[in-house]
Design a protein around this motif. Structure first.
Motif, mmCIF file in Angstrom:
data_model
loop_
_atom_site.group_PDB
_atom_site.id
_atom_site.type_symbol
_atom_site.label_atom_id
_atom_site.label_comp_id
_atom_site.label_asym_id
_atom_site.label_seq_id
_atom_site.Cartn_x
_atom_site.Cartn_y
_atom_site.Cartn_z
ATOM 1 N N ASP A 13 0.810 -1.231 0.000
ATOM 2 C CA ASP A 13 0.000 0.000 0.000
ATOM 3 C C ASP A 13 0.837 1.271 0.000
ATOM 4 O OD1 ASP A 13 0.930 0.314 2.559
ATOM 5 O OD2 ASP A 13 -1.027 0.159 3.536
ATOM 6 N N ILE A 14 2.170 1.134 -0.107
ATOM 7 C CA ILE A 14 3.109 2.246 -0.339
ATOM 8 C C ILE A 14 3.389 3.054 0.929
ATOM 9 C CG2 ILE A 14 3.622 4.274 -1.808
ATOM 10 C CD1 ILE A 14 1.309 3.107 -3.645
ATOM 11 N N ARG A 15 2.505 2.987 1.916
ATOM 12 C CA ARG A 15 2.619 3.882 3.071
ATOM 13 C C ARG A 15 3.956 3.747 3.792
ATOM 14 N NH1 ARG A 15 -2.910 2.638 2.958
ATOM 15 N NH2 ARG A 15 -4.252 4.488 3.050
ATOM 16 N N SER A 41 -5.086 -1.475 0.942
ATOM 17 C CA SER A 41 -5.169 -2.332 2.128
ATOM 18 C C SER A 41 -6.358 -1.991 3.019
ATOM 19 C CB SER A 41 -3.869 -2.223 2.944
ATOM 20 O OG SER A 41 -3.654 -0.877 3.347
ATOM 21 N N GLN A 42 -6.957 -0.789 2.862
ATOM 22 C CA GLN A 42 -8.100 -0.405 3.684
ATOM 23 C C GLN A 42 -9.409 -0.986 3.165
ATOM 24 O OE1 GLN A 42 -7.679 1.352 6.585
ATOM 25 N NE2 GLN A 42 -5.534 1.038 6.098
ATOM 26 N N VAL A 58 -5.652 0.336 -5.033
ATOM 27 C CA VAL A 58 -6.729 -0.476 -5.593
ATOM 28 C C VAL A 58 -6.965 -1.672 -4.680
ATOM 29 C CG1 VAL A 58 -7.488 -1.777 -7.602
ATOM 30 C CG2 VAL A 58 -5.994 0.209 -7.910
ATOM 31 N N PRO A 59 -8.182 -1.841 -4.146
ATOM 32 C CA PRO A 59 -8.442 -3.037 -3.332
ATOM 33 C C PRO A 59 -8.439 -4.286 -4.202
ATOM 34 C CG PRO A 59 -10.458 -1.770 -3.661
ATOM 35 C CD PRO A 59 -9.348 -0.952 -4.252
ATOM 36 N N ASP A 610 -13.902 8.031 5.319
ATOM 37 C CA ASP A 610 -12.518 7.806 4.901
ATOM 38 C C ASP A 610 -12.456 7.358 3.443
ATOM 39 O OD1 ASP A 610 -11.620 8.447 7.424
ATOM 40 O OD2 ASP A 610 -11.459 6.381 8.107
ATOM 41 N N ALA A 611 -13.363 6.444 3.067
ATOM 42 C CA ALA A 611 -13.362 5.926 1.697
ATOM 43 C C ALA A 611 -13.681 7.027 0.692
ATOM 44 C CB ALA A 611 -14.368 4.786 1.570
#
Length: 860
Positions: A13-15, A41-42, A58-59, A610-611
């Motif tokens: 997820d890059i974070r 990831s969320q 992207v989920p 959040d989404a």
């Protein structure tokens, strides 16, 4: 050429992937337009910006991976020989004993014969059952051994069979890859090599120039074996890398040793370029206020402190360091856990520390921002990297090695080849045998004894880290791109962006027509009323309103109405509605603390908000009275409060619901998610930081000349939505008494359908609103809009929030007197009706509310 467009593909997820973030920023600094696609990831899609870099998350549905796991589980759980149990055997014996006791109690040759047959049969069936159970257990063991044998075999390993997640990534990413404009795809790690190769082939088939770069972060053939990665999966990963690496336009990697190995193993015509995964190493990180690992551990300045910072897996070897602490009395270990301390692997380390009775000397800490790591760790004595021997570790110079040195710390590393050679050659620490607890302890004592001397050596050798500094690595990266696309593709920036300078922000949807979505309750039709007001008073804005049909008699129009059962439990509707939001909305107003998209993101609005923000949709909340009205505050405002007994069931439930929602609302507000509105003026005091968003009435429907108020027997109307809150028992008693005197015609209704209300109100002279909560409601607004005389209890605090409110003050004690006075002084009633109509035109006709929404939600 035009501005170079780079698309990076990442399998996380890059974070927390600093290499990806730094690489993207380095290319953006050079003038490229950089987009990164990572894993959501969320559980919802995200479109955010990190400095000049766009990030899409992207989920993944993991359909192919889950199907493979299900097949594996079915094989393990399947059985040709069914299981038996001791309970079954006991049942057989019990039944034979019934026959034996029957024969003993009643006698008879036939019964005795039957008892003997039953006893013999029970013994035989019990033996057969036990044998069957042994066969079943043997079969289960054999199936497990077959899987273990299969997992250990590497012959003919294929990524298409053994790594179904690769196809999951392809399915999830490919549509977005095809929709974006790019010139170069940068595939981080081997997971996206096929996606990149095929995308480039498609572009070239269209006659368009395209390239792709493979960035090998690790030695794939030496990846650590830990579930779910088996030897066969690792071999399949090598198969994937081998198939596609020769098609890459350029190859990058993280160390010189790995560059040599990749060229040798795959017969590459050119040695891969080396871009070390190192931090920015110029300047002194020093100690910064609020960044002190020693202080966070509560360890004194004179107590030895080792530190480990990074991911927590068995292959990282942190368990070796913890196991050595009993041999290192007084020595503490700080474990900075990436991405968090709340994982099963961290819990396993906690359990190990408990068994060894060193919990007071092991400190598990949350990570800090990537550019703060060196400053945070600087107060520790020694940095540890106790890697376990795996092929990939032999080639690794971890980012943390450079972070430790930048902090001025001596190193204690395992004897994995690359890091051991570096530490020995540079004279910056000690080396221990990997997984050897005794040797770790001995090396730790040596490095702690030599720590001051090593620190001086590091401080006196400022050029030691210069070859590894990220600014130098970023130039190498840009040169690789120039060699592909042309010398003028990128420039050398005058300023290089550090991670500390940028934070993620949503990519607000300013590039499309503005659409304000409102839902999901459409309470009393207000969602649609606000939406139409915005369309009427904010040029160019369109509204889309969702309403839930709970199946009751009160139904209000909306742009989309969904039955409550579908809203709560139909994932297909939720998925389709989420797609429509993604396609159209730019702003959202979430009502009543309810989830917006069914149960797709949880049972409250929090993750839904959040989404939406993650997609670049600006979000606001609007709360209604039954959601957040404070029973205690209402009771303080007025002695007529219906909530004076806090233990009464409905009052208790309202307070509990309010407390729950306020927690969520405050968190939403504190992180700056967006404005919080309330639809009734009394709620401003009940919801801290909220903004009153007046309800809206349609003056084309409700607007009337004020009532003449000259009927001999005026009509008094009372239509409560909640009789208890409205004080209907008082209204009924007073008005029926006056009606008995022939002074008024009292009309009392409940559950009136919206379409019937205008006729009822326009057929009345006087409308009675709330008498107990100290505020006015929708019935009062509609009646004032229709020019009727409105009576209700409105406290001074609410009148200050809504100046000019045209409701004549009447509470349970004064209602009869006020009514008699209005009937006596008809002119005063007419003035009140005029004032009410003017007040509605000022605050409730939609223009005022539309301006509030436009200002606070930044509607364009």
């Amino acid at each position: 050429m035009d501005r170079l467009r780079v698309l990076m593909l990442v399998n996380n997820d890059i974070r927390h992937d600093t290499r990806v973030m730094k690489s993207a920023l380095a290319l953006a600094d050079g003038g490229a337009q950089v987009t990164v696609i990572g894993y959501g990831s969320q559980g919802y899609p995200e479109h955010v910006r990190l400095g000049d870099v766009e990030i899409h998350r992207v989920p993944l549905a993991w359909r192919y991976q889950n199907k493979a796991l299900e097949r594996r589980e079915r094989f393990l759980e399947g059985s040709l020989v069914p299981a038996t149990s001791s309970a079954d055997r006991r049942a057989i014996v019990r039944r034979s004993r019934l026959r034996i006791s029957e024969a003993a109690e009643l006698g008879g040759r036939e019964r005795r014969a039957r008892a003997k047959v039953a006893e013999a049969g029970a013994q035989a069936r019990s033996r057969l059952s036990r044998a069957q159970q042994r066969l079943h257990e043997g079969e289960k063991d054999l199936r497990g051994r077959v899987l273990q044998w299969h997992d250990a075999r590497t012959e003919f390993a294929s990524w298409r069979r053994s790594i179904p997640a690769i196809d999951d990534y392809e399915v999830a990413y490919s549509a977005l890859v095809n929709s974006l404009d790019w010139d170069v795809i940068h595939a981080h790690d081997m997971h996206h090599m096929g996606t990149a190769a095929r995308a480039v082939a498609r572009r070239r088939a269209q006659g368009r120039p395209a390239w792709w770069v493979y960035d090998a972060h690790e030695y794939v053939a030496g990846l650590a074996l830990s579930p779910p990665r088996t030897a066969r999966v690792r071999a399949a990963s090598v198969d994937l890398e081998r198939e596609y690496i020769g098609l890459a336009s350029a190859v990058l990697t993280v160390t010189d040793a790995l560059a040599d190995e990749l060229q040798r193993a795959h017969g590459l015509p050119a040695r891969p370029a080396v871009v070390y995964n190192s931090p920015v190493l110029d300047g002194d990180p020093g100690l910064r206020e609020g960044l002190d690992v020693r202080a966070d551990c509560g360890v004194g300045a004179d107590e030895p402190l080792l530190v480990y910072s990074g991911g927590i897996t068995v292959a990282r070897g942190v368990q070796t360091a913890i196991s050595a602490l009993p041999q290192l009395p007084g020595v503490h270990l700080a474990v900075v856990c990436v991405p968090t301390t709340r994982t099963t692997r961290v819990q396993a380390l906690r359990d190990l520390a408990t068994r060894l009775e060193v919990t007071d000397r092991v400190h598990f800490l949350e990570p800090v921002a990537p550019d703060d790591v060196s400053a945070y760790l600087a107060s520790a004595d020694v940095g540890t990297i106790p890697l376990v021997h795996f092929g990939s570790h032999e080639f690794a110079l971890a980012n943390k090695l450079f972070e430790y040195l930048h902090a001025g710390m001596p190193l204690l590393v395992s004897d994995c080849r690359a890091q051991a050679e570096f530490v020995t050659a540079q004279g910056v620490g000690e080396v221990h045998r990997a997984e050897d607890v005794d040797d770790f302890a001995a090396a730790a004592r040596r490095v702690l004894d030599r720590a001051p001397q090593i620190r001086r050596h590091i401080a006196q050798t400022p050029d030691m880290l210069a070859p590894y500094d990220w600014h130098r690595q970023s130039r190498v990266l840009r040169n690789v791109y120039r060699s592909l696309v042309g010398e003028d593709a990128l420039v050398e920036p005058t300023h290089a962006t550090d991670l500390s300078e940028v934070t993620e922000e949503p990519c607000w949807r300013t590039d499309r027509p503005t659409v304000l979505g409102i839902g999901p309750t459409n309470a009393a039709g207000q969602g649609l009323a606000w939406g139409r007001a915005v369309e009427a008073h904010v040029p160019g804005v369109r509204a889309s309103v969702l309403g839930i049909d709970a199946g009751g008699p009160l139904r209000f129009d909306a742009d989309e109405t969904v039955p409550l059962s579908v809203f709560r439990s139909n994932p297909r509707w939720a998925a389709e509605f989420a797609e429509r939001i993604d396609a159209d909305w730019t702003h959202a107003l979430i009502e009543a603390g309810r989830p917006l998209v069914g149960r797709r993101y949880g049972r409250t609005f929090v993750k839904h908000a959040d989404a939406l923000r993650a997609l670049g949709i600006r979000v606001g909340l609007v709360m209604h009275g039954s959601d957040v009205r404070s029973p205690a505050a209402t009771t303080r405002r007025t002695r007529f409060s219906p909530f004076d007994d806090p233990l009464e069931q409905s009052t208790y439930e309202l307070e509990a619901r309010r407390a729950f929602l306020l927690q969520k609302i405050e968190a939403f507000r504190q992180v700056g998610h967006g404005p919080v509105f309330v639809s009734a003026p009394d709620l401003v005091a009940d919801v801290p930081g909220s903004i009153w968003l007046p309800q809206v009435v349609d003056l084309d429907v409700w607007g009337e000349e004020p009532v003449a108020f000259d009927a001999d027997v005026p009509v008094v109307l009372h239509v409560p939505s909640d009789p208890r809150v409205a004080g209907s028992e008082v209204a009924d008693a007073v008005c029926r008494g006056l009606e008995a005197e022939g002074l008024i015609d009292y009309r009392r209704h409940e559950n009136v359908v919206p379409a019937a209300m205008p006729a009822l109100v326009k057929g009345a002279d006087i409308v009675i609103d709330h008498l107990r909560i100290g505020s006015y409601g929708r019935r009062a607004i509609e009646a004032m809009a229709a020019g009727r005389v409105v009576l209700g209890h409105v406290v001074d605090e609410v009148r200050a929030t809504a100046p000019g409110c045209g409701v004549l003050e009447a509470d349970p004690d004064t209602l009869e007197d006020v009514l008699r006075e209005v009937l006596r002084d008809r002119e005063a009633g007419r003035r009140a009706a005029l004032a009410g109509a003017a007040f509605v035109r000022e605050r409730h006709d939609g223009a005022f509310s539309a301006r509030l929404l436009a200002d606070h939600l930044e509607l364009r």
